[in-house]
Design an enzyme around this catalytic site. Structure first.
Site, PDB file in Angstrom:
ATOM      1  N   GLU A   1       0.585   3.725   1.907  1.00  0.00           N
ATOM      2  CA  GLU A   1       1.149   4.120   3.112  1.00  0.00           C
ATOM      3  C   GLU A   1       2.255   3.759   3.816  1.00  0.00           C
ATOM      4  O   GLU A   1       3.052   4.083   4.221  1.00  0.00           O
ATOM      5  CB  GLU A   1      -0.099   4.107   4.308  1.00  0.00           C
ATOM      6  CG  GLU A   1      -1.478   4.746   3.733  1.00  0.00           C
ATOM      7  CD  GLU A   1      -2.256   3.871   3.085  1.00  0.00           C
ATOM      8  OE1 GLU A   1      -1.736   3.294   2.353  1.00  0.00           O
ATOM      9  OE2 GLU A   1      -3.433   3.715   3.197  1.00  0.00           O
TER      10      GLU A   1
ATOM     11  N   CYS B   1       0.703  -1.070  -0.086  1.00  0.00           N
ATOM     12  CA  CYS B   1       0.006   0.122  -0.029  1.00  0.00           C
ATOM     13  C   CYS B   1       0.694   1.278  -0.097  1.00  0.00           C
ATOM     14  O   CYS B   1       2.089   1.303   0.345  1.00  0.00           O
ATOM     15  CB  CYS B   1      -0.759   0.080   1.244  1.00  0.00           C
ATOM     16  SG  CYS B   1      -1.977  -1.186   1.585  1.00  0.00           S
TER      17      CYS B   1
HETATM   18  N1  THU Z   1      -4.398   0.394  -1.060  1.00  0.00           N
HETATM   19  C1  THU Z   1      -3.432   1.189  -0.770  1.00  0.00           C
HETATM   20  O1  THU Z   1      -2.430   1.798  -1.150  1.00  0.00           O
HETATM   21  N2  THU Z   1      -3.967   2.097   0.451  1.00  0.00           N
HETATM   22  C2  THU Z   1      -4.864   1.930   0.969  1.00  0.00           C
HETATM   23  O2  THU Z   1      -5.318   2.499   2.127  1.00  0.00           O
HETATM   24  C3  THU Z   1      -5.959   0.924   0.535  1.00  0.00           C
HETATM   25  C4  THU Z   1      -5.747   0.016  -0.529  1.00  0.00           C
HETATM   26  C5  THU Z   1      -3.929  -0.214  -2.412  1.00  0.00           C
HETATM   27  C6  THU Z   1      -3.433  -1.671  -2.400  1.00  0.00           C
HETATM   28  C7  THU Z   1      -3.977  -2.143  -3.719  1.00  0.00           C
HETATM   29  O3  THU Z   1      -2.536  -1.629  -4.608  1.00  0.00           O
HETATM   30  C8  THU Z   1      -4.948  -1.336  -4.057  1.00  0.00           C
HETATM   31  O4  THU Z   1      -5.021  -0.338  -3.305  1.00  0.00           O
HETATM   32  C9  THU Z   1      -6.337  -1.988  -3.961  1.00  0.00           C
HETATM   33  O5  THU Z   1      -6.303  -2.758  -2.784  1.00  0.00           O
END
Ligand code: THU
Length: 134
Positions: free
Chosen positions: A54, A52
């Site tokens: 973050e 993710c």
């Molecule tokens: N994702 C994030 O980068 N941050 C979040 O807070 C929620 C989900 C990303 C992970 C993945 O690449 C995509 O969003 C779908 O889940």
């Protein structure tokens, strides 16, 4: 809540590598000395290895010597603001326990929470003291 941090997360989102979900996320953190660290989500063909935005930002910051953050911004382009997943909340608890978390979208909507609101009673190193036998 800082417009500068939202702008940084919005730019970071442009670099999201999300060919599988097409869900592009940008994050920006402010370190205690004011430095801004950004991240975007990075997906893997082995889906479970995806990271993710973050956590990319936290790991980038820590790897550059920034281990405490006071503000976090997460930007997506969807109407329903995107909250950090559970794994990201854990990392934020450890490196940004007193931070605000602003969820924003590219259409100008935003809402601000705190890490403590998003993860009450988080686990951290203070719980790793040797266990006292009963
Ligand atoms: N994702 C994030 O980068 N941050 C979040 O807070 C929620 C989900 C990303 C992970 C993945 O690449 C995509 O969003 C779908 O889940």
């Amino acid at each position: 809540m800082s417009a500068e941090l939202i702008a940084a997360a919005t730019s970071a989102r442009e670099l999201a590598f999300a060919p599988f979900s097409k869900f592009r996320v940008g994050a920006a953190l402010r370190a205690t000395d004011g430095t801004v660290v950004t991240g975007c989500n990075v997906e893997s063909a082995s889906y479970g290895l995806t990271m993710c935005a973050e956590r990319v930002a936290v790991f980038k910051g820590v790897s550059e010597g920034y281990t405490r953050f006071t503000a976090v911004v997460v930007v997506t382009d969807v109407a329903e603001l995107t909250p950090p997943c559970g794994a990201c909340r854990q990392l934020l608890w450890e490196f940004a326990p007193d931070a605000t978390v602003t969820l924003a979208n590219t259409h100008g909507r935003s809402e601000t929470f705190t890490v403590r609101e998003l993860l009450p009673r988080g686990f951290d190193a203070s719980q790793l003291d040797p266990v006292t036998p009963p």
